[in-house]
Write a protein that holds these residues in place. Structure first.
Motif, PDB file in Angstrom:
ATOM      1  N   THR A   1       1.061  -1.189  -0.342  1.00  0.00           N
ATOM      2  CA  THR A   1       0.076   0.349   0.040  1.00  0.00           C
ATOM      3  C   THR A   1       0.908   1.471   0.260  1.00  0.00           C
ATOM      4  O   THR A   1       0.419   2.350   0.066  1.00  0.00           O
ATOM      5  CB  THR A   1      -1.255  -0.183   0.879  1.00  0.00           C
ATOM      6  N   GLY A   2       2.069   1.054  -0.309  1.00  0.00           N
ATOM      7  CA  GLY A   2       3.429   2.422   0.289  1.00  0.00           C
ATOM      8  C   GLY A   2       4.732   2.862  -0.147  1.00  0.00           C
ATOM      9  O   GLY A   2       4.226   0.823  -1.266  1.00  0.00           O
TER      10      GLY A   2
ATOM     11  N   ILE B   1       9.570   1.957   2.333  1.00  0.00           N
ATOM     12  CA  ILE B   1       8.651   1.623   3.895  1.00  0.00           C
ATOM     13  C   ILE B   1       9.499   0.101   3.935  1.00  0.00           C
ATOM     14  O   ILE B   1      10.271   0.121   4.919  1.00  0.00           O
ATOM     15  CB  ILE B   1       6.800   1.638   4.140  1.00  0.00           C
ATOM     16  N   GLN B   2       9.259  -0.636   3.534  1.00  0.00           N
ATOM     17  CA  GLN B   2       9.609  -2.295   3.482  1.00  0.00           C
ATOM     18  C   GLN B   2      11.722  -1.504   3.919  1.00  0.00           C
ATOM     19  O   GLN B   2      11.541  -3.205   4.475  1.00  0.00           O
ATOM     20  CB  GLN B   2       9.073  -2.679   2.594  1.00  0.00           C
TER      21      GLN B   2
ATOM     22  N   TYR C   1      11.983  -1.070   7.034  1.00  0.00           N
ATOM     23  CA  TYR C   1      11.721  -1.981   7.908  1.00  0.00           C
ATOM     24  C   TYR C   1      12.693  -2.619   8.350  1.00  0.00           C
ATOM     25  O   TYR C   1      12.901  -3.757   9.264  1.00  0.00           O
ATOM     26  CB  TYR C   1      10.251  -2.631   7.711  1.00  0.00           C
TER      27      TYR C   1
ATOM     28  N   LYS D   1       5.078  -1.254  13.470  1.00  0.00           N
ATOM     29  CA  LYS D   1       4.207   0.304  12.690  1.00  0.00           C
ATOM     30  C   LYS D   1       4.903   0.812  11.823  1.00  0.00           C
ATOM     31  O   LYS D   1       4.004   0.893  10.312  1.00  0.00           O
ATOM     32  CB  LYS D   1       4.270   1.380  13.715  1.00  0.00           C
ATOM     33  N   ILE D   2       6.048   0.604  11.332  1.00  0.00           N
ATOM     34  CA  ILE D   2       6.993   0.793  10.285  1.00  0.00           C
ATOM     35  C   ILE D   2       5.557  -0.280   9.006  1.00  0.00           C
ATOM     36  O   ILE D   2       6.097   0.573   7.650  1.00  0.00           O
ATOM     37  CB  ILE D   2       7.770   1.017   9.951  1.00  0.00           C
ATOM     38  N   ARG D   3       6.807  -1.021   8.974  1.00  0.00           N
ATOM     39  CA  ARG D   3       6.198  -2.537   8.208  1.00  0.00           C
ATOM     40  C   ARG D   3       4.361  -2.490   7.502  1.00  0.00           C
ATOM     41  O   ARG D   3       3.979  -2.071   6.942  1.00  0.00           O
ATOM     42  CB  ARG D   3       6.443  -3.395   8.971  1.00  0.00           C
ATOM     43  N   ARG D   4       3.604  -1.836   8.378  1.00  0.00           N
ATOM     44  CA  ARG D   4       1.902  -1.939   8.126  1.00  0.00           C
ATOM     45  C   ARG D   4       1.918  -1.081   7.635  1.00  0.00           C
ATOM     46  O   ARG D   4       0.466  -0.266   7.271  1.00  0.00           O
ATOM     47  CB  ARG D   4       1.396  -2.357   9.681  1.00  0.00           C
ATOM     48  N   SER D   5       2.397   0.326   8.087  1.00  0.00           N
ATOM     49  CA  SER D   5       2.316   1.225   7.110  1.00  0.00           C
ATOM     50  C   SER D   5       2.620   1.656   5.419  1.00  0.00           C
ATOM     51  O   SER D   5       2.079   2.393   4.548  1.00  0.00           O
ATOM     52  CB  SER D   5       3.287   2.591   7.313  1.00  0.00           C
ATOM     53  N   GLY D   6       2.636   0.595   5.237  1.00  0.00           N
ATOM     54  CA  GLY D   6       3.360   0.468   3.414  1.00  0.00           C
ATOM     55  C   GLY D   6       3.059  -0.871   2.618  1.00  0.00           C
ATOM     56  O   GLY D   6       3.062  -1.160   1.927  1.00  0.00           O
TER      57      GLY D   6
ATOM     58  N   THR E   1       0.110  -4.909   4.241  1.00  0.00           N
ATOM     59  CA  THR E   1      -0.131  -6.042   4.709  1.00  0.00           C
ATOM     60  C   THR E   1      -0.359  -7.155   5.147  1.00  0.00           C
ATOM     61  O   THR E   1       0.654  -7.372   4.067  1.00  0.00           O
ATOM     62  CB  THR E   1      -2.346  -5.677   4.691  1.00  0.00           C
TER      63      THR E   1
END
Length: 133
Positions: A47-48, A52-53, A56, A116-121, A123
């Protein structure tokens, strides 16, 4: 006399089955308590941005190691061999010394902050399985 013998045989058979069931149950518990654990991570949707990943990944390596974990596999090249559905774009398999270590890693405040970092980009689905001793 025969009914007493038959009753005793029935009782012994019931006790034997109970001991067998307890033995199998204890073996399963011992397996999960003494053997390693493996955590399977599947990225289901992105989703981002990929950055981001990557962020993470840098943070998570140290956290995994603090709980005795190590990455066995990380891949963006996955192939469905059987079954239906889509193949997750990204997967990882992490080894831990025990089920308890895997759970401690996952529940730790450090991991939850990194998550929180992982989930921001993206699922994810994350599964822990007990390994064989």
């Amino acid at each position: 006399m025969r009914s007493l013998t038959r009753s005793r045989l029935t009782a012994f058979a019931a006790i034997g089955l109970g001991v067998l069931a307890l033995s199998v149950s204890m073996h399963s518990f011992a397996q999960s308590a003494k053997g390693p654990a493996y955590v399977i991570v599947e990225r289901l949707t992105t989703t981002g941005p990929e950055s981001i990943q990557q962020e993470y990944g840098k943070v998570s390596r140290d956290i995994v190691a603090r709980f005795g974990g190590r990455y066995l596999a990380r891949s963006q090249q996955n192939t469905l061999l059987e079954g239906e559905g889509t193949v997750p774009c990204c997967m990882a398999i992490i080894s831990f010394p025990s089920v308890e270590a895997a759970r401690s890693w996952f529940d730790s405040p450090e991991n939850q902050d990194a998550a929180k970092i992982r989930r921001s980009g993206a699922t994810f689905r994350i599964v822990s399985i007990a390994g064989l001793p």
